[in-house]
Design a protein around this motif. Structure first.
Motif, PDB file in Angstrom:
ATOM      1  N   CYS A  39       0.843  -1.189   0.000  1.00  0.00           N
ATOM      2  CA  CYS A  39       0.000   0.000   0.000  1.00  0.00           C
ATOM      3  C   CYS A  39       0.883   1.246   0.000  1.00  0.00           C
ATOM      4  N   PHE A  40       0.261   2.415   0.031  1.00  0.00           N
ATOM      5  CA  PHE A  40       0.980   3.629   0.440  1.00  0.00           C
ATOM      6  C   PHE A  40      -0.010   4.570   1.124  1.00  0.00           C
ATOM      7  N   ALA A  41       0.536   5.483   1.909  1.00  0.00           N
ATOM      8  CA  ALA A  41      -0.272   6.226   2.874  1.00  0.00           C
ATOM      9  C   ALA A  41      -1.365   7.069   2.238  1.00  0.00           C
ATOM     10  N   GLU A  42      -1.103   7.669   1.072  1.00  0.00           N
ATOM     11  CA  GLU A  42      -2.060   8.627   0.517  1.00  0.00           C
ATOM     12  C   GLU A  42      -3.115   7.954  -0.363  1.00  0.00           C
ATOM     13  N   CYS A  43      -3.118   6.656  -0.449  1.00  0.00           N
ATOM     14  CA  CYS A  43      -3.997   5.941  -1.379  1.00  0.00           C
ATOM     15  C   CYS A  43      -5.365   5.662  -0.741  1.00  0.00           C
ATOM     16  N   PRO A  44      -6.438   6.239  -1.304  1.00  0.00           N
ATOM     17  CA  PRO A  44      -7.764   6.044  -0.707  1.00  0.00           C
ATOM     18  C   PRO A  44      -8.255   4.596  -0.769  1.00  0.00           C
ATOM     19  N   TYR A  45      -7.831   3.866  -1.800  1.00  0.00           N
ATOM     20  CA  TYR A  45      -8.240   2.460  -1.920  1.00  0.00           C
ATOM     21  C   TYR A  45      -7.562   1.618  -0.838  1.00  0.00           C
ATOM     22  N   CYS A  46      -6.328   2.021  -0.496  1.00  0.00           N
ATOM     23  CA  CYS A  46      -5.612   1.325   0.591  1.00  0.00           C
ATOM     24  C   CYS A  46      -6.301   1.609   1.921  1.00  0.00           C
ATOM     25  N   TYR A  47      -6.748   2.845   2.084  1.00  0.00           N
ATOM     26  CA  TYR A  47      -7.452   3.235   3.308  1.00  0.00           C
ATOM     27  C   TYR A  47      -8.713   2.377   3.476  1.00  0.00           C
ATOM     28  N   ARG A  48      -9.404   2.159   2.360  1.00  0.00           N
ATOM     29  CA  ARG A  48     -10.618   1.334   2.384  1.00  0.00           C
ATOM     30  C   ARG A  48     -10.301  -0.078   2.906  1.00  0.00           C
ATOM     31  N   VAL A  49      -9.199  -0.649   2.426  1.00  0.00           N
ATOM     32  CA  VAL A  49      -8.816  -1.993   2.878  1.00  0.00           C
ATOM     33  C   VAL A  49      -8.371  -1.954   4.344  1.00  0.00           C
ATOM     34  N   LYS A  81       2.394  -5.736 -11.365  1.00  0.00           N
ATOM     35  CA  LYS A  81       2.142  -4.304 -11.604  1.00  0.00           C
ATOM     36  C   LYS A  81       2.264  -3.528 -10.301  1.00  0.00           C
ATOM     37  N   GLU A  82       2.426  -2.206 -10.481  1.00  0.00           N
ATOM     38  CA  GLU A  82       2.755  -1.333  -9.367  1.00  0.00           C
ATOM     39  C   GLU A  82       1.517  -0.915  -8.569  1.00  0.00           C
ATOM     40  N   GLN A  83       0.348  -1.324  -9.001  1.00  0.00           N
ATOM     41  CA  GLN A  83      -0.899  -0.830  -8.402  1.00  0.00           C
ATOM     42  C   GLN A  83      -1.067  -1.298  -6.953  1.00  0.00           C
ATOM     43  N   VAL A  84      -1.554  -0.379  -6.106  1.00  0.00           N
ATOM     44  CA  VAL A  84      -1.916  -0.726  -4.732  1.00  0.00           C
ATOM     45  C   VAL A  84      -3.374  -0.343  -4.499  1.00  0.00           C
ATOM     46  N   PRO A  85      -4.060  -0.948  -3.556  1.00  0.00           N
ATOM     47  CA  PRO A  85      -3.576  -1.990  -2.659  1.00  0.00           C
ATOM     48  C   PRO A  85      -3.439  -3.339  -3.366  1.00  0.00           C
ATOM     49  N   CYS A  86      -2.537  -4.140  -2.832  1.00  0.00           N
ATOM     50  CA  CYS A  86      -2.400  -5.520  -3.290  1.00  0.00           C
ATOM     51  C   CYS A  86      -2.125  -6.379  -2.063  1.00  0.00           C
ATOM     52  N   TYR A 100      -5.210  -8.070  -6.276  1.00  0.00           N
ATOM     53  CA  TYR A 100      -5.390  -6.628  -6.494  1.00  0.00           C
ATOM     54  C   TYR A 100      -6.870  -6.293  -6.352  1.00  0.00           C
ATOM     55  N   GLU A 101      -7.178  -5.001  -6.379  1.00  0.00           N
ATOM     56  CA  GLU A 101      -8.531  -4.438  -6.330  1.00  0.00           C
ATOM     57  C   GLU A 101      -9.074  -4.437  -4.890  1.00  0.00           C
ATOM     58  N   SER A 102      -9.252  -3.223  -4.388  1.00  0.00           N
ATOM     59  CA  SER A 102      -9.675  -3.061  -2.991  1.00  0.00           C
ATOM     60  C   SER A 102     -10.966  -3.822  -2.688  1.00  0.00           C
ATOM     61  N   ALA A 103     -11.936  -3.771  -3.604  1.00  0.00           N
ATOM     62  CA  ALA A 103     -13.219  -4.444  -3.340  1.00  0.00           C
ATOM     63  C   ALA A 103     -13.013  -5.962  -3.218  1.00  0.00           C
TER      64      ALA A 103
HETATM   65  N1  LIG Z   1      -9.641  -0.116  -8.717  1.00  0.00           N
HETATM   66  C1  LIG Z   1      -8.461  -0.129  -7.894  1.00  0.00           C
HETATM   67  C2  LIG Z   1      -7.794   1.242  -7.970  1.00  0.00           C
HETATM   68  C3  LIG Z   1      -6.433   1.267  -7.255  1.00  0.00           C
HETATM   69  C4  LIG Z   1      -5.632   2.489  -7.649  1.00  0.00           C
HETATM   70  O1  LIG Z   1      -6.001   3.263  -8.547  1.00  0.00           O
HETATM   71  N2  LIG Z   1      -4.533   2.658  -6.930  1.00  0.00           N
HETATM   72  C5  LIG Z   1      -3.612   3.714  -7.264  1.00  0.00           C
HETATM   73  C6  LIG Z   1      -3.126   4.408  -5.986  1.00  0.00           C
HETATM   74  S1  LIG Z   1      -4.441   5.263  -5.138  1.00  0.00           S
HETATM   75  C7  LIG Z   1      -2.401   3.132  -7.923  1.00  0.00           C
HETATM   76  O2  LIG Z   1      -1.832   2.173  -7.459  1.00  0.00           O
HETATM   77  N3  LIG Z   1      -2.021   3.700  -9.062  1.00  0.00           N
HETATM   78  C8  LIG Z   1      -0.828   3.275  -9.764  1.00  0.00           C
HETATM   79  C9  LIG Z   1      -1.125   2.276 -10.836  1.00  0.00           C
HETATM   80  O3  LIG Z   1      -2.300   1.927 -11.057  1.00  0.00           O
HETATM   81  O4  LIG Z   1      -0.166   1.807 -11.458  1.00  0.00           O
HETATM   82  C10 LIG Z   1      -8.819  -0.527  -6.471  1.00  0.00           C
HETATM   83  O5  LIG Z   1      -9.988  -0.350  -6.062  1.00  0.00           O
HETATM   84  O6  LIG Z   1      -7.965  -1.077  -5.756  1.00  0.00           O
END
Ligand SMILES: N[C@@H](CCC(=O)N[C@@H](CS)C(=O)NCC(=O)O)C(=O)O
Length: 114
Positions: A39-49, A81-86, A100-103
């Protein structure tokens, strides 16, 4: 309980953790040893998890990819991939799932630990 904490709890912003018997909690803690949330601190999806983790009273290790370059590389190499949360799930059979995917992560945690 402090005033701010009380307000946040009453408005639903800070959910009250569920409680378990010490034995049940110890068993849940044993199971959550297999989980790591990238995760990272400013990420709203991470906050949800993290809200769900708090509500379910889980001890899940957190790795902030903005402050931990090793975690960043692990996520990229393992998850692809770099996306968080994971959520990294280490299965008892030795397999690893990168969810991946907060939901989907919240659904997994609720199904497994509610
Ligand atoms: N649909 C995803 C959206 C997650 C998302 O957009 N995370 C952002 C950070 S807030 C991120 O990792 N962006 C970088 C990327 O997608 O490579 C979820 O619900 O988890």
């Amino acid at each position: 309980m402090g005033l701010l904490r009380n307000l946040l709890t009453r408005t639903g912003l800070l959910p009250e953790p569920i409680t378990r018997t010490p034995e049940h909690q110890a068993e849940i803690d044993r199971q959550t040893d297999m989980l790591v949330l990238f995760c990272f601190a400013e990420c709203p999806y991470c906050y949800r998890v993290q809200r769900a983790i708090r509500r379910l009273n889980l001890n899940v290790a957190l790795r902030d990819i903005h402050h931990d370059p090793v975690a960043h590389d692990e996520l990229l190499r393992g998850g692809g991939k770099e996306q968080v949360p994971c959520l990294r799930i280490e299965e008892p059979d030795g397999g690893t799932v990168w969810l991946y995917e907060s939901a989907d992560i919240v659904r997994f945690l609720r199904q497994r630990f509610s």
